[in-house]
Design an enzyme around this catalytic site. Structure first.
Site, PDB file in Angstrom:
ATOM      1  N   GLU A 123       0.831  -1.209   0.000  1.00  0.00           N
ATOM      2  CA  GLU A 123       0.000   0.000   0.000  1.00  0.00           C
ATOM      3  C   GLU A 123       0.863   1.255   0.000  1.00  0.00           C
ATOM      4  O   GLU A 123       2.002   1.230   0.464  1.00  0.00           O
ATOM      5  CB  GLU A 123      -0.866   0.025   1.271  1.00  0.00           C
ATOM      6  N   ASP A 124       0.301   2.352  -0.486  1.00  0.00           N
ATOM      7  CA  ASP A 124       1.020   3.620  -0.416  1.00  0.00           C
ATOM      8  C   ASP A 124       1.015   4.161   1.017  1.00  0.00           C
ATOM      9  O   ASP A 124       2.060   4.438   1.580  1.00  0.00           O
ATOM     10  CB  ASP A 124       0.436   4.653  -1.405  1.00  0.00           C
ATOM     11  N   ASP A 163      -3.507   4.838   6.667  1.00  0.00           N
ATOM     12  CA  ASP A 163      -4.064   6.066   7.238  1.00  0.00           C
ATOM     13  C   ASP A 163      -5.028   5.686   8.376  1.00  0.00           C
ATOM     14  O   ASP A 163      -4.595   5.336   9.460  1.00  0.00           O
ATOM     15  CB  ASP A 163      -4.729   6.847   6.105  1.00  0.00           C
ATOM     16  N   PHE A 190      -1.097  15.539   4.502  1.00  0.00           N
ATOM     17  CA  PHE A 190      -1.616  14.923   3.279  1.00  0.00           C
ATOM     18  C   PHE A 190      -0.509  14.939   2.230  1.00  0.00           C
ATOM     19  O   PHE A 190       0.046  15.992   1.913  1.00  0.00           O
ATOM     20  CB  PHE A 190      -2.866  15.644   2.766  1.00  0.00           C
ATOM     21  N   ARG A 209       0.100  12.056  -9.231  1.00  0.00           N
ATOM     22  CA  ARG A 209       0.589  10.672  -9.111  1.00  0.00           C
ATOM     23  C   ARG A 209       1.899  10.457  -9.866  1.00  0.00           C
ATOM     24  O   ARG A 209       2.692   9.590  -9.523  1.00  0.00           O
ATOM     25  CB  ARG A 209      -0.444   9.688  -9.694  1.00  0.00           C
TER      26      ARG A 209
HETATM   27  P1  IMP Z   1      -7.640   4.521   4.967  1.00  0.00           P
HETATM   28  O1  IMP Z   1      -8.747   3.597   4.655  1.00  0.00           O
HETATM   29  O2  IMP Z   1      -8.095   5.754   5.661  1.00  0.00           O
HETATM   30  O3  IMP Z   1      -6.479   3.880   5.684  1.00  0.00           O
HETATM   31  O4  IMP Z   1      -7.158   5.068   3.576  1.00  0.00           O
HETATM   32  C1  IMP Z   1      -6.037   4.624   2.956  1.00  0.00           C
HETATM   33  C2  IMP Z   1      -6.043   5.210   1.572  1.00  0.00           C
HETATM   34  O5  IMP Z   1      -6.403   6.600   1.584  1.00  0.00           O
HETATM   35  C3  IMP Z   1      -4.663   5.142   0.990  1.00  0.00           C
HETATM   36  O6  IMP Z   1      -4.473   3.952   0.301  1.00  0.00           O
HETATM   37  C4  IMP Z   1      -4.656   6.328   0.077  1.00  0.00           C
HETATM   38  O7  IMP Z   1      -5.194   5.977  -1.165  1.00  0.00           O
HETATM   39  C5  IMP Z   1      -5.580   7.328   0.714  1.00  0.00           C
HETATM   40  N1  IMP Z   1      -4.808   8.307   1.465  1.00  0.00           N
HETATM   41  C6  IMP Z   1      -4.688   8.413   2.796  1.00  0.00           C
HETATM   42  N2  IMP Z   1      -3.873   9.409   3.141  1.00  0.00           N
HETATM   43  C7  IMP Z   1      -3.438   9.945   1.973  1.00  0.00           C
HETATM   44  C8  IMP Z   1      -2.528  11.022   1.654  1.00  0.00           C
HETATM   45  O8  IMP Z   1      -1.906  11.683   2.507  1.00  0.00           O
HETATM   46  N3  IMP Z   1      -2.338  11.276   0.337  1.00  0.00           N
HETATM   47  C9  IMP Z   1      -2.959  10.564  -0.640  1.00  0.00           C
HETATM   48  N4  IMP Z   1      -3.796   9.558  -0.394  1.00  0.00           N
HETATM   49  C10 IMP Z   1      -4.034   9.256   0.913  1.00  0.00           C
HETATM   50 MG    MG Z   2      -4.792   4.011  -2.053  1.00  0.00          MG
END
Ligand code: IMP
Ligand code: MG
Length: 171
Positions: free
Chosen positions: A96-97, A100, A149, A162
C-alpha cells in the site's frame, strides 16, 4: 490546498528506503510462495520499485479498493478490482502507499484472509498512526508521518500528482 514547493521526501530518499524494506522482506519471506498484492492506484510506483528490489521470487497481482468515509468513524470499502490468481495457500504481501485510518487495510486483510492465504503481511510506504480508527499495524513501514496529506510517487489529490517522482505535502 497547494502542494509544497520542495519535496518532503525526495526520489533518492524513497529509493534508499525501498531498498531497505526489500532487503528486510526478502530475508523474512525467503523460500515462501510469495505474492505481492499491489494496491492500485496509489502503490503503483512503490509496488513496482519494491518487487524489483526483492532478492526472492515473487508473483505480482493487483487489487483496487475504494473507501467511503461517513460521518461515523468507520467506512465501507468497495473492491473495484480483484486479483486474478488464486491466493489459497500463498504468502501474500499487501503493498500500500499509505496506512491512514486503517479502514482500507482492514478490508484488504479480511479479503485476503477470506481467499485462503496461508500468511498475510502488510507493507506501507507511509504510515500515519495518529489517524488510525482501526487497530491495524504495518509489518513493514517506510516512513512514519504526522497528520499530513501527501502527494506524488503514486499518491494523488483528485487524481493529480501521481506522476511525480518525489513526495510533497499539501497545505
Ligand atoms: P484509509 O482507509 O483511511 O487507511 O485510507 C487509505 C487510503 O487513503 C490510501 O491507500 C490512500 O489511497 C488514501 N490516502 C490516505 N492518506 C493519503 C494522503 O496523505 N495522500 C494521498 N492519499 C491518501
Ligand atoms: Mg490508495
Amino acid at each position: 490546498m497547494e502542494r509544497s514547493e520542495r519535496p518532503l521526501y525526495s526520489a533518492a530518499q524513497i529509493h534508499a528506503r525501498v531498498a531497505e524494506l526489500a532487503a528486510e522482506i526478502s530475508r523474512d519471506l525467503r523460500g515462501r510462495d510469495l505474492v505481492a498484492l499491489i494496491v492500485l492506484k496509489g502503490a503503483l510506483h512503490f509496488g513496482s520499485d519494491l518487487v524489483r528490489a526483492l532478492s526472492v521470487p515473487v508473483a505480482i497481482d493487483f487489487v483496487q479498493a475504494r473507501s467511503y468515509h461517513g460521518a461515523t468513524s468507520t467506512g465501507t470499502v468497495t473492491m473495484l478490482a480483484r486479483p486474478t490468481q488464486d491466493l489459497r495457500g500463498k504468502h501474500v504481501l499487501i503493498v500500500e502507499d499509505i496506512l491512514d485510518t486503517g479502514v482500507t487495510a482492514r478490508a484488504l486483510l479480511d479479503f485476503v484472509r477470506d481467499q485462503g492465504a496461508a500468511e498475510i503481511r502488510f507493507c506501507a510506504l507511509f504510515d500515519k498512526p495518529v489517524r488510525r480508527k482501526q487497530p491495524v499495524t504495518a509489518d513493514y513501514a517506510g516512513f512514519t508521518v504526522e497528520d499530513v496529506f501527501l502527494v506524488g510517487y503514486g499518491m494523488d489529490i483528485d487524481e493529480r500528482f501521481r506522476e511525480l517522482p518525489d513526495v510533497y505535502r499539501m497545505s
